[in-house]
Design an enzyme around this catalytic site. Structure first.
Site, PDB file in Angstrom:
ATOM      1  N   THR A  89       2.450  -2.437 -11.014  1.00 21.33           N
ATOM      2  CA  THR A  89       2.519  -1.369 -10.203  1.00 21.33           C
ATOM      3  C   THR A  89       1.360  -1.240  -9.384  1.00 21.33           C
ATOM      4  O   THR A  89       0.229  -1.687  -9.694  1.00 21.33           O
ATOM      5  CB  THR A  89       2.454  -0.085 -10.920  1.00 21.33           C
ATOM      6  OG1 THR A  89       2.432   1.252 -10.066  1.00 21.33           O
ATOM      7  CG2 THR A  89       1.541   0.077 -12.160  1.00 21.33           C
ATOM      8  N   CYS A 202       2.945  -1.881  -2.419  1.00 16.59           N
ATOM      9  CA  CYS A 202       3.908  -1.413  -3.339  1.00 16.59           C
ATOM     10  C   CYS A 202       4.901  -2.448  -3.514  1.00 16.59           C
ATOM     11  O   CYS A 202       5.449  -3.128  -2.739  1.00 16.59           O
ATOM     12  CB  CYS A 202       4.705  -0.106  -2.973  1.00 16.59           C
ATOM     13  SG  CYS A 202       5.959   0.448  -3.882  1.00 16.59           S
TER      14      CYS A 202
END
Length: 235
Positions: A89, A202
């Site tokens: 992440t 991301c």
């Protein structure tokens, strides 16, 4: 390069989203097969969290609880035999220091990996697109700045839209042309502002934007993270 017997075990804390974790798992396996050939695959330990629980805590700004949950997941991965740890992440690297402090194995921090790649490419001024938290909070951009890099983000007026596209489309695997077109426009705006490259900050954005979509050099953070993990596991 390491033989099969001395390959290090890679620890993964995932589930943020599972689409992101799937990319890490797939690319680590493809990377080992490419590097070692045959039936080779990486030694992995993964702990995944409930993304719904984390996003509720994120909305409530309970980052202390998020840090505790991810620290628990990190300890689980360490107990499973991992030699080092990755968070699958960008956004939840906000609590990376809390996770790193909870384990006795190294955490391979995404921002450090990306900074090294940008410096090696001779790019010092980067556009950064990601979630609202990642763009507006300094935990990622400040760490990049610590490596001597300047990071530009889209105007605040675009943050909610981009965040919605990530959470309501991409984390569900929905890759829409209209969203790609708007993100490309944002990247071009940052190019006009002086950016020399663009960070896909991301994991899910790598499903949407590819080098063929823009003229600026693209630095896909997840891909770089995976390659750095393979270097460490096989070096």
């Amino acid at each position: 390069m390491a033989s099969h017997s001395d390959m290090k075990t890679i620890g993964l804390v995932g589930g943020m989203s599972w689409e992101s974790s799937a990319v890490y798992y797939r690319d680590l396996n493809l990377g080992v097969r490419k590097r070692l050939g045959g039936l080779a695959s990486p030694k992995l330990v993964m702990s995944t969290v409930d993304f719904a629980e984390l996003t509720e805590l994120e909305d409530a700004e309970r980052w202390d609880q998020i840090g505790a949950l991810l620290a628990d997941a990190g300890r689980s991965v360490e107990r499973g035999g991992a030699d080092f740890l990755l968070l699958c992440t960008t956004t939840f690297h906000k609590v990376a220091d809390q996770v790193a402090a909870a384990v006795d194995i190294p955490l391979l921090h995404l921002a450090d990996v990306v900074a090294d790649a940008c410096i090696a490419a001779g790019v010092k001024r980067l556009a950064f697109i990601g979630t609202t938290v990642a763009m507006s909070d300094g935990f990622f951009t400040d760490r990049m700045a610590g490596h001597g890099l300047e990071v530009l983000v889209p105007p605040a007026s675009e943050h909610d839209w981009l965040n919605t596209a990530i959470y309501e489309e991409l984390v569900h695997g929905a890759v829409l042309d209209r969203t790609r077109s708007r993100v490309v426009q944002l990247i071009h705006q940052l190019w006009d502002a002086g950016a020399e490259g663009v960070l896909l900050g991301c994991t899910e954005l790598e499903l949407l934007i590819h080098q063929a979509d823009v003229d600026l050099p693209v630095f896909p953070c997840t891909t770089l993270h995976v390659e750095a993990a393979l270097d460490r596991a096989l070096g």
